[in-house]
Scaffold this motif. Sequence first.
Motif, PDB file in Angstrom:
ATOM      1  N   ASP A   1      49.670  30.847  48.311  1.00  0.00           N
ATOM      2  CA  ASP A   1      49.567  31.669  47.508  1.00  0.00           C
ATOM      3  C   ASP A   1      48.810  31.890  46.050  1.00  0.00           C
ATOM      4  O   ASP A   1      47.985  31.960  45.576  1.00  0.00           O
ATOM      5  CB  ASP A   1      51.301  31.812  47.020  1.00  0.00           C
ATOM      6  CG  ASP A   1      52.280  32.559  47.187  1.00  0.00           C
ATOM      7  OD1 ASP A   1      51.539  33.428  48.831  1.00  0.00           O
ATOM      8  OD2 ASP A   1      52.722  33.297  47.523  1.00  0.00           O
ATOM      9  N   ASP A   2      49.062  30.047  45.936  1.00  0.00           N
ATOM     10  CA  ASP A   2      47.828  29.623  45.042  1.00  0.00           C
ATOM     11  C   ASP A   2      46.708  30.670  45.029  1.00  0.00           C
ATOM     12  O   ASP A   2      45.506  30.715  44.708  1.00  0.00           O
ATOM     13  CB  ASP A   2      48.283  28.387  44.949  1.00  0.00           C
ATOM     14  CG  ASP A   2      49.033  27.479  44.228  1.00  0.00           C
ATOM     15  OD1 ASP A   2      49.622  28.292  43.331  1.00  0.00           O
ATOM     16  OD2 ASP A   2      49.517  26.580  44.450  1.00  0.00           O
ATOM     17  N   VAL A   3      45.862  29.594  46.339  1.00  0.00           N
ATOM     18  CA  VAL A   3      44.698  29.614  47.155  1.00  0.00           C
ATOM     19  C   VAL A   3      44.124  31.001  47.060  1.00  0.00           C
ATOM     20  O   VAL A   3      43.210  31.382  46.512  1.00  0.00           O
ATOM     21  CB  VAL A   3      44.596  28.808  47.911  1.00  0.00           C
ATOM     22  CG1 VAL A   3      42.944  29.188  49.257  1.00  0.00           C
ATOM     23  CG2 VAL A   3      44.452  27.326  48.482  1.00  0.00           C
ATOM     24  N   ARG A   4      45.164  31.910  47.481  1.00  0.00           N
ATOM     25  CA  ARG A   4      44.980  33.529  48.012  1.00  0.00           C
ATOM     26  C   ARG A   4      44.516  34.336  46.730  1.00  0.00           C
ATOM     27  O   ARG A   4      44.053  35.252  46.617  1.00  0.00           O
ATOM     28  CB  ARG A   4      46.880  33.880  48.737  1.00  0.00           C
ATOM     29  CG  ARG A   4      45.621  35.607  48.773  1.00  0.00           C
ATOM     30  CD  ARG A   4      47.094  36.186  49.147  1.00  0.00           C
ATOM     31  NE  ARG A   4      47.301  36.672  48.636  1.00  0.00           N
ATOM     32  CZ  ARG A   4      49.440  35.689  49.038  1.00  0.00           C
ATOM     33  NH1 ARG A   4      49.444  35.019  50.210  1.00  0.00           N
ATOM     34  NH2 ARG A   4      50.153  35.995  48.284  1.00  0.00           N
ATOM     35  N   GLU A   5      45.786  33.470  45.046  1.00  0.00           N
ATOM     36  CA  GLU A   5      45.595  34.521  44.213  1.00  0.00           C
ATOM     37  C   GLU A   5      44.497  34.064  43.278  1.00  0.00           C
ATOM     38  O   GLU A   5      44.260  34.392  42.053  1.00  0.00           O
ATOM     39  CB  GLU A   5      46.904  33.990  43.255  1.00  0.00           C
ATOM     40  CG  GLU A   5      48.024  35.386  44.388  1.00  0.00           C
ATOM     41  CD  GLU A   5      49.167  34.729  43.607  1.00  0.00           C
ATOM     42  OE1 GLU A   5      49.658  34.345  43.036  1.00  0.00           O
ATOM     43  OE2 GLU A   5      50.304  35.273  44.101  1.00  0.00           O
ATOM     44  N   ALA A   6      43.858  32.838  43.849  1.00  0.00           N
ATOM     45  CA  ALA A   6      43.018  32.014  42.573  1.00  0.00           C
ATOM     46  C   ALA A   6      41.064  33.148  42.017  1.00  0.00           C
ATOM     47  O   ALA A   6      41.300  33.291  43.837  1.00  0.00           O
ATOM     48  CB  ALA A   6      42.566  30.638  43.077  1.00  0.00           C
ATOM     49  N   ASP A   7      40.648  33.119  42.011  1.00  0.00           N
ATOM     50  CA  ASP A   7      39.737  34.142  41.710  1.00  0.00           C
ATOM     51  C   ASP A   7      38.756  32.475  41.540  1.00  0.00           C
ATOM     52  O   ASP A   7      37.475  32.736  41.687  1.00  0.00           O
ATOM     53  CB  ASP A   7      39.741  34.273  39.916  1.00  0.00           C
ATOM     54  CG  ASP A   7      40.504  35.566  39.619  1.00  0.00           C
ATOM     55  OD1 ASP A   7      40.412  36.527  40.181  1.00  0.00           O
ATOM     56  OD2 ASP A   7      41.347  35.598  39.431  1.00  0.00           O
ATOM     57  N   LYS A   8      38.864  31.322  40.891  1.00  0.00           N
ATOM     58  CA  LYS A   8      38.177  30.468  41.328  1.00  0.00           C
ATOM     59  C   LYS A   8      38.963  29.143  41.313  1.00  0.00           C
ATOM     60  O   LYS A   8      39.539  29.118  41.154  1.00  0.00           O
ATOM     61  CB  LYS A   8      36.854  29.745  39.621  1.00  0.00           C
ATOM     62  CG  LYS A   8      35.972  30.775  39.026  1.00  0.00           C
ATOM     63  CD  LYS A   8      34.253  30.740  40.150  1.00  0.00           C
ATOM     64  CE  LYS A   8      33.935  31.522  39.089  1.00  0.00           C
ATOM     65  NZ  LYS A   8      32.499  32.537  40.173  1.00  0.00           N
ATOM     66  N   ILE A   9      38.061  28.321  42.678  1.00  0.00           N
ATOM     67  CA  ILE A   9      38.879  26.916  42.459  1.00  0.00           C
ATOM     68  C   ILE A   9      37.719  25.921  42.968  1.00  0.00           C
ATOM     69  O   ILE A   9      36.692  26.213  43.221  1.00  0.00           O
ATOM     70  CB  ILE A   9      39.206  26.800  44.122  1.00  0.00           C
ATOM     71  CG1 ILE A   9      39.737  28.062  44.686  1.00  0.00           C
ATOM     72  CG2 ILE A   9      39.544  26.125  44.855  1.00  0.00           C
ATOM     73  CD1 ILE A   9      40.339  28.714  46.285  1.00  0.00           C
ATOM     74  N   VAL A  10      38.535  24.676  42.185  1.00  0.00           N
ATOM     75  CA  VAL A  10      37.298  23.739  42.169  1.00  0.00           C
ATOM     76  C   VAL A  10      38.455  22.659  43.015  1.00  0.00           C
ATOM     77  O   VAL A  10      39.617  22.556  42.266  1.00  0.00           O
ATOM     78  CB  VAL A  10      37.137  23.442  41.032  1.00  0.00           C
ATOM     79  CG1 VAL A  10      36.689  22.237  40.577  1.00  0.00           C
ATOM     80  CG2 VAL A  10      36.300  24.805  40.887  1.00  0.00           C
ATOM     81  N   THR A  11      37.561  21.575  43.880  1.00  0.00           N
ATOM     82  CA  THR A  11      38.586  20.671  44.687  1.00  0.00           C
ATOM     83  C   THR A  11      37.715  19.557  44.191  1.00  0.00           C
ATOM     84  O   THR A  11      36.868  19.222  43.612  1.00  0.00           O
ATOM     85  CB  THR A  11      38.297  20.788  46.072  1.00  0.00           C
ATOM     86  OG1 THR A  11      37.298  20.518  46.077  1.00  0.00           O
ATOM     87  CG2 THR A  11      39.311  21.836  46.841  1.00  0.00           C
ATOM     88  N   PHE A  12      38.490  18.170  43.631  1.00  0.00           N
ATOM     89  CA  PHE A  12      38.242  16.758  43.528  1.00  0.00           C
ATOM     90  C   PHE A  12      38.764  15.837  44.668  1.00  0.00           C
ATOM     91  O   PHE A  12      39.162  15.345  45.081  1.00  0.00           O
ATOM     92  CB  PHE A  12      38.945  16.426  42.294  1.00  0.00           C
ATOM     93  CG  PHE A  12      38.195  16.837  41.437  1.00  0.00           C
ATOM     94  CD1 PHE A  12      37.543  16.486  40.400  1.00  0.00           C
ATOM     95  CD2 PHE A  12      39.680  17.744  40.827  1.00  0.00           C
ATOM     96  CE1 PHE A  12      37.313  16.779  38.733  1.00  0.00           C
ATOM     97  CE2 PHE A  12      39.093  18.698  39.811  1.00  0.00           C
ATOM     98  CZ  PHE A  12      38.355  17.917  38.474  1.00  0.00           C
ATOM     99  N   ASP A  13      37.270  15.342  45.423  1.00  0.00           N
ATOM    100  CA  ASP A  13      37.514  14.784  46.358  1.00  0.00           C
ATOM    101  C   ASP A  13      38.496  15.061  47.564  1.00  0.00           C
ATOM    102  O   ASP A  13      39.718  14.314  47.985  1.00  0.00           O
ATOM    103  CB  ASP A  13      37.417  13.160  46.221  1.00  0.00           C
ATOM    104  CG  ASP A  13      36.454  12.620  45.363  1.00  0.00           C
ATOM    105  OD1 ASP A  13      35.344  13.247  45.578  1.00  0.00           O
ATOM    106  OD2 ASP A  13      36.272  12.294  43.818  1.00  0.00           O
ATOM    107  N   CYS A  14      38.756  15.982  47.581  1.00  0.00           N
ATOM    108  CA  CYS A  14      39.800  16.742  49.217  1.00  0.00           C
ATOM    109  C   CYS A  14      39.455  17.866  49.833  1.00  0.00           C
ATOM    110  O   CYS A  14      38.552  18.390  48.918  1.00  0.00           O
ATOM    111  CB  CYS A  14      41.382  16.717  47.875  1.00  0.00           C
ATOM    112  SG  CYS A  14      40.754  17.681  47.043  1.00  0.00           S
TER     113      CYS A  14
ATOM    114  N   GLN B   1      34.940  31.071  47.693  1.00  0.00           N
ATOM    115  CA  GLN B   1      34.296  29.564  48.249  1.00  0.00           C
ATOM    116  C   GLN B   1      34.460  28.661  47.169  1.00  0.00           C
ATOM    117  O   GLN B   1      34.395  28.180  45.364  1.00  0.00           O
ATOM    118  CB  GLN B   1      32.624  30.059  48.249  1.00  0.00           C
ATOM    119  CG  GLN B   1      31.842  28.308  48.465  1.00  0.00           C
ATOM    120  CD  GLN B   1      31.868  27.808  49.593  1.00  0.00           C
ATOM    121  OE1 GLN B   1      32.205  28.716  50.924  1.00  0.00           O
ATOM    122  NE2 GLN B   1      32.086  26.826  49.718  1.00  0.00           N
ATOM    123  N   ALA B   2      35.372  26.989  47.028  1.00  0.00           N
ATOM    124  CA  ALA B   2      35.558  26.434  46.708  1.00  0.00           C
ATOM    125  C   ALA B   2      33.850  25.046  46.095  1.00  0.00           C
ATOM    126  O   ALA B   2      33.419  25.225  46.756  1.00  0.00           O
ATOM    127  CB  ALA B   2      36.710  25.418  47.310  1.00  0.00           C
TER     128      ALA B   2
END
Length: 162
Positions: A99-112, A122-123
């Motif tokens: 749900d977190d991923v589906r509902e996000a408008d922007k995603i940023v990952t740190f070394d994972c 697109q993250a």
Amino acid sequence: MIKRTITTAFFLSLFFSCSQKKPSEEQKQTVLFVCTHGAARSPIAAAHFNKLAKEEGLNYEAIFRGTEPDEVLTDGTVSGLSADGFDVDQWKPQLVSKDDVREADKIVTFDCSLPDFEVPVQAEQWNGTPPISKDYNIARNAILVEVDQLVRKLKIETMANN
């Protein structure tokens, strides 16, 4: 007859003014920050993003998650964010969900990497951030550079869409 027309017009104008969403009432768009433990980089990014987004009047809100969350924020993160003026007493790392991923408008990952979810956006990857455990200020400053650029980018996008 005139009184009824005025009353009807008043109630219609009241209905339409109440039924239209005002900008401050619109649902905020979500930026999802994810790091492995959800205990250092992602909460620092979320805290500073939310502060800057509010200052810039952006309709965005950040949340932080971990792919393998710790039980609590790291000591360095708690003391650093507290010194930066944030109240993090109730903050706790959480496992990133579908749900977190589906509902996000922007995603940023740190070394994972995100779990094997269907990712609708697109993250961005902000890899190579200095470890918080070595020096909070250096790590925070590196994260702030990225957060500031993201806020500026979103502000430009928001202005272009309005």
